[in-house]
Design a protein around this motif. Structure first.
Motif, PDB file in Angstrom:
ATOM      1  N   MET A   1       7.773 -48.223 -53.598  1.00 32.76           N
ATOM      2  CA  MET A   1       8.280 -48.023 -54.966  1.00 32.76           C
ATOM      3  C   MET A   1       8.270 -49.358 -55.705  1.00 32.76           C
ATOM      4  O   MET A   1       8.884 -50.329 -55.282  1.00 32.76           O
ATOM      5  CB  MET A   1       9.711 -47.466 -54.874  1.00 32.76           C
ATOM      6  N   LEU A   2       7.533 -49.381 -56.776  1.00 34.98           N
ATOM      7  CA  LEU A   2       7.462 -50.612 -57.563  1.00 34.98           C
ATOM      8  C   LEU A   2       8.658 -50.670 -58.498  1.00 34.98           C
ATOM      9  O   LEU A   2       9.070 -49.659 -59.060  1.00 34.98           O
ATOM     10  CB  LEU A   2       6.178 -50.619 -58.393  1.00 34.98           C
ATOM     11  N   PRO A   4      10.402 -52.004 -62.158  1.00 39.73           N
ATOM     12  CA  PRO A   4       9.785 -51.978 -63.491  1.00 39.73           C
ATOM     13  C   PRO A   4       8.879 -53.172 -63.787  1.00 39.73           C
ATOM     14  O   PRO A   4       7.810 -53.010 -64.377  1.00 39.73           O
ATOM     15  CB  PRO A   4      10.985 -51.962 -64.430  1.00 39.73           C
ATOM     16  N   THR A   7       5.677 -52.733 -62.042  1.00 41.08           N
ATOM     17  CA  THR A   7       4.908 -51.673 -62.707  1.00 41.08           C
ATOM     18  C   THR A   7       4.160 -52.231 -63.906  1.00 41.08           C
ATOM     19  O   THR A   7       2.978 -51.946 -64.107  1.00 41.08           O
ATOM     20  CB  THR A   7       5.856 -50.545 -63.160  1.00 41.08           C
ATOM     21  N   ILE A   8       4.874 -53.040 -64.701  1.00 35.86           N
ATOM     22  CA  ILE A   8       4.244 -53.628 -65.883  1.00 35.86           C
ATOM     23  C   ILE A   8       3.118 -54.574 -65.448  1.00 35.86           C
ATOM     24  O   ILE A   8       2.020 -54.540 -66.011  1.00 35.86           O
ATOM     25  CB  ILE A   8       5.273 -54.409 -66.742  1.00 35.86           C
ATOM     26  N   SER A 106      11.447 -45.997 -73.264  1.00 31.22           N
ATOM     27  CA  SER A 106      11.563 -45.724 -71.834  1.00 31.22           C
ATOM     28  C   SER A 106      12.748 -46.508 -71.283  1.00 31.22           C
ATOM     29  O   SER A 106      13.117 -47.534 -71.836  1.00 31.22           O
ATOM     30  CB  SER A 106      10.293 -46.169 -71.106  1.00 31.22           C
ATOM     31  N   PRO A 107      13.337 -45.991 -70.177  1.00 30.25           N
ATOM     32  CA  PRO A 107      14.491 -46.695 -69.629  1.00 30.25           C
ATOM     33  C   PRO A 107      14.085 -47.983 -68.910  1.00 30.25           C
ATOM     34  O   PRO A 107      14.148 -48.087 -67.703  1.00 30.25           O
ATOM     35  CB  PRO A 107      15.098 -45.677 -68.648  1.00 30.25           C
ATOM     36  N   ILE A 108      13.618 -48.940 -69.659  1.00 30.62           N
ATOM     37  CA  ILE A 108      13.158 -50.221 -69.107  1.00 30.62           C
ATOM     38  C   ILE A 108      13.524 -51.271 -70.143  1.00 30.62           C
ATOM     39  O   ILE A 108      13.398 -51.040 -71.344  1.00 30.62           O
ATOM     40  CB  ILE A 108      11.648 -50.133 -68.803  1.00 30.62           C
TER      41      ILE A 108
ATOM     42  N   ARG B 100       6.309 -44.171 -63.632  1.00 29.75           N
ATOM     43  CA  ARG B 100       7.015 -45.314 -63.025  1.00 29.75           C
ATOM     44  C   ARG B 100       7.983 -45.956 -63.991  1.00 29.75           C
ATOM     45  O   ARG B 100       9.105 -46.269 -63.622  1.00 29.75           O
ATOM     46  CB  ARG B 100       6.013 -46.355 -62.555  1.00 29.75           C
ATOM     47  N   ILE B 101       7.554 -46.154 -65.235  1.00 30.41           N
ATOM     48  CA  ILE B 101       8.512 -46.814 -66.143  1.00 30.41           C
ATOM     49  C   ILE B 101       9.640 -45.871 -66.537  1.00 30.41           C
ATOM     50  O   ILE B 101      10.683 -46.301 -66.995  1.00 30.41           O
ATOM     51  CB  ILE B 101       7.861 -47.438 -67.406  1.00 30.41           C
ATOM     52  N   LYS B 102       9.429 -44.555 -66.337  1.00 29.39           N
ATOM     53  CA  LYS B 102      10.527 -43.615 -66.583  1.00 29.39           C
ATOM     54  C   LYS B 102      11.431 -43.540 -65.358  1.00 29.39           C
ATOM     55  O   LYS B 102      12.407 -42.787 -65.338  1.00 29.39           O
ATOM     56  CB  LYS B 102       9.992 -42.218 -66.902  1.00 29.39           C
ATOM     57  N   GLY B 103      11.059 -44.259 -64.279  1.00 23.03           N
ATOM     58  CA  GLY B 103      11.924 -44.335 -63.104  1.00 23.03           C
ATOM     59  C   GLY B 103      11.744 -43.221 -62.095  1.00 23.03           C
ATOM     60  O   GLY B 103      12.633 -42.953 -61.300  1.00 23.03           O
ATOM     61  N   LEU B 104      10.571 -42.536 -62.109  1.00 22.66           N
ATOM     62  CA  LEU B 104      10.334 -41.486 -61.113  1.00 22.66           C
ATOM     63  C   LEU B 104       9.883 -42.109 -59.795  1.00 22.66           C
ATOM     64  O   LEU B 104       9.124 -43.073 -59.786  1.00 22.66           O
ATOM     65  CB  LEU B 104       9.245 -40.532 -61.596  1.00 22.66           C
ATOM     66  N   HIS B 105      10.310 -41.546 -58.681  1.00 23.71           N
ATOM     67  CA  HIS B 105       9.878 -42.028 -57.378  1.00 23.71           C
ATOM     68  C   HIS B 105       8.481 -41.475 -57.073  1.00 23.71           C
ATOM     69  O   HIS B 105       8.106 -40.431 -57.604  1.00 23.71           O
ATOM     70  CB  HIS B 105      10.892 -41.621 -56.312  1.00 23.71           C
ATOM     71  N   PRO B 106       7.730 -42.165 -56.204  1.00 23.23           N
ATOM     72  CA  PRO B 106       6.316 -41.815 -56.002  1.00 23.23           C
ATOM     73  C   PRO B 106       6.052 -40.348 -55.627  1.00 23.23           C
ATOM     74  O   PRO B 106       5.175 -39.724 -56.210  1.00 23.23           O
ATOM     75  CB  PRO B 106       5.885 -42.747 -54.875  1.00 23.23           C
TER      76      PRO B 106
END
Lengths: 257, 320
Positions: A1-2, A4, A7-8, A106-108, B100-106
């Motif tokens: 799991m990356l 945030p 991810t960016i 987005s929640p970031i 991913r940026i919305k925070g979902l797991h893989p």
């Protein structure tokens, strides 16, 4: 799991490598550095030959002084042109394509967006820079020289690039036009460089000292001479932090417009 | 679910939103209807926490958009007017990034992406670069992006613009199918769209809420009269007056061309037959007669100036 920021970074690297940007910029940078290295080596060996004719002995030349220092200085100059091209799209493109609306809804956090983008260009730049290490590595087969100024020279180039990338990051946040972003960062870097020239003109006054502290010239020069000073490292790190903060403030202010 | 209280937004001296308040319950589909520049997008941007209001408060699921933006952002899916797409990425890469940026797991992300791509009809283009897709597909990718993390609140800014008629129907059906489990606000400038999908319509005009009602009530309120348009071949002096004397005709005006007449008739009285017989009897060559649908422009005229419906105040044309 990356997380945030990762991810960016992953997305930015992907965007850089699927478009021709990185390849073109990388090729220009490496070609220019390679060419400069070749001509510096050529002029260094010329000088060695002349010294041999005059003194009629084999002169022990200082390659660090004759070769690497001028090369590092030239690389620094090339960065002034190359870095703005690398950073211009960072925020400008997102604003132009309206993808910023996605990031900001987005929640970031803004700090994660800015850090991710900064790190992605730092990674690309480090990659480009590490390829130039082939130059000292090749020369090491034919000559002997002191490695310490070379290591520190690379540290200097890394920090110098980091500071310029920060300036580019900030400039890109200011506008949605990539060309303007490139010219803005170019102008800011150039200004920082000229402040150094001005400080030598002013001379040994408190203003002169202040200006020479603000400009990167002296800090860079000390590092490539093999002198490790905490205050030079601090200069670069604080400059990078300042640029990160400035970019953060600009991005954060989008929502208030 | 969504509470907007006395929200005002000013850009410099320009007031984009002027003291608007409304609330939307869980599972409702509500349309924002208004012409361009009415303040639809501004309202949506405030609700999403993208931009703060000058005054007033907006809350989503009890979270204030200014005080707890992160919570608000977790609860919403937002499709902006221009879909926010990275043109250099493939559909799959793009949706992975968004997830991913919305925070979902893989793992949930992979299965969720599959469902969403099926729902929005993207499965066959998932490996293609977004920049190479047609406008309709790009709009769908935008919609998929908003739905991906299964948010309880969906904010869709003109979700059907740029789509062809079949796609419009598909997307409308998709939106309708999400009702109940999701609270949806969508903006549109098409009255027909609002009536087709939504349970409630909020009409805004020049930054103010003009009307909030169900589509049925709204149509009833708007359609107190019907309009007929009539085109003849040869001009005929005094035709307008004679048409005006027909039973059921309220007003007569000349249309865009000289031989076109617009008849406003009483609601629920279909007089096309009578009008046709009358025109044929005058032998002026009837080219066309049709009932005109109510346009959004008419709706605004009506809602911003209710009085103009009163036949006593309209001005029958005095043709020479």
């Amino acid at each position: 799991m990356l997380n945030p920021v990762q991810t960016i970074i992953a997305k930015e690297l992907r965007s850089y490598f699927v478009s021709p940007v990185v390849y073109v910029i990388g090729a220009i940078f490496l070609a220019m550095v390679g060419l400069l290295a070749y001509s510096t080596v050529a002029s260094a060996s010329n000088q060695a030959l002349r010294l041999m004719q005059i003194q009629n002995t084999y002169a022990q030349l200082n390659l660090n002084e004759l070769l690497f220092r001028p090369l590092f200085r030239s690389m620094n100059l090339i960065l002034i042109i190359v870095i703005p091209l690398l950073t211009m799209r960072l925020f400008a493109e997102e604003r132009k394509l309206r993808t910023f609306e996605l990031l900001l809804t987005s929640p970031i956090g803004v700090n994660e967006i800015v850090s991710g983008k900064y790190m992605s260009v730092l990674i690309i730049y480090s990659g480009m820079l590490s390829l130039t290490a082939l130059i000292p590595l090749t020369l090491a087969a034919y000559a002997t020289f002191d490695w310490r100024p070379i290591y520190l020279g690379y540290v200097a180039l890394l920090l110098q690039g980091g500071l310029m990338l920060g300036i580019g990051l900030f400039a890109s946040a200011l506008t949605e036009n990539q060309i303007i972003a490139a010219f803005l960062s170019f102008g800011m870097i150039l200004a920082l460089w000229m402040v150094g020239a001005l400080s030598t003109a002013i001379g040994d006054t408190s203003l002169g000292h202040l200006l020479s502290y603000i400009s990167f010239t002296e800090h860079f020069e000390r590092l490539i001479r093999g002198l490790l000073n905490l205050k030079d490292i601090l200069y670069y790190l604080s400059g990078m932090a300042l640029m990160w903060f400035a970019a953060h403030q600009v991005v954060d202010s989008y929502r208030w417009k | 679910m969504i509470e907007v209280q006395q929200v005002t937004k000013r850009y410099g001296k320009f007031t984009a939103l002027d003291d608007i308040s409304f609330s939307i319950g869980k599972g409702e589909i509500v349309a924002f209807l208004g012409p361009n520049g009415a303040g639809k997008t501004t309202t949506m941007r405030i609700i999403t926490g993208f931009m703060p209001p000058t005054a007033g408060t907006a809350r989503i699921a009890g979270y204030d958009c200014l005080e707890s933006p992160m919570e608000v952002k977790r609860h919403i899916g937002y499709l902006p007017e221009t879909p926010p797409l990275y043109l250099e990425l493939t559909v799959e890469e793009y949706l992975t990034f968004v997830g991913r940026i919305k925070g979902l797991h893989p793992e949930p992300l992979t299965s969720r992406m599959k469902t969403i791509m099926e729902q929005t009809g993207l499965s066959e283009v998932q490996g293609r670069v977004i920049g190479h897709l047609s406008r309709g597909y790009r709009q769908r990718v935008g919609l998929a992006q908003a739905l991906l993390h299964n948010p309880p609140v969906l904010i869709l800014d003109e979700p059907t613009t740029g789509l062809d008629p079949n796609q419009i129907i598909e997307i409308r059906d998709l939106i309708k199918s999400l009702a109940g489990s999701h609270t949806i606000i969508l903006s549109t400038h098409l009255l027909a769209e609002a009536t087709a999908i939504c349970q409630r319509v909020i009409i805004i005009h020049k930054g103010k809420i003009v009307a909030v009602d169900t589509p049925e009530h709204l149509s009833a309120r708007l359609q107190q009269s019907e309009t007929l348009s009539l085109t003849i071949k040869r001009s005929y002096a005094g035709l307008a007056e004679e048409l005006g004397r027909l039973p059921g005709v309220l007003t007569v005006t000349t249309g865009p061309s000289h031989n076109t007449y617009i008849l406003e008739t009483k609601m629920g009285v279909d007089i096309r037959d009578e009008v046709t017989k009358f025109i044929v009897s005058r032998e002026v060559g009837l080219l066309e007669i049709k009932a005109q649908p109510l346009t959004l422009e008419d709706a605004f005229k009506v809602l911003t100036k209710e009085t103009s419906l009163n036949p006593a105040e309209s001005h029958p044309l005095q043709e020479k």
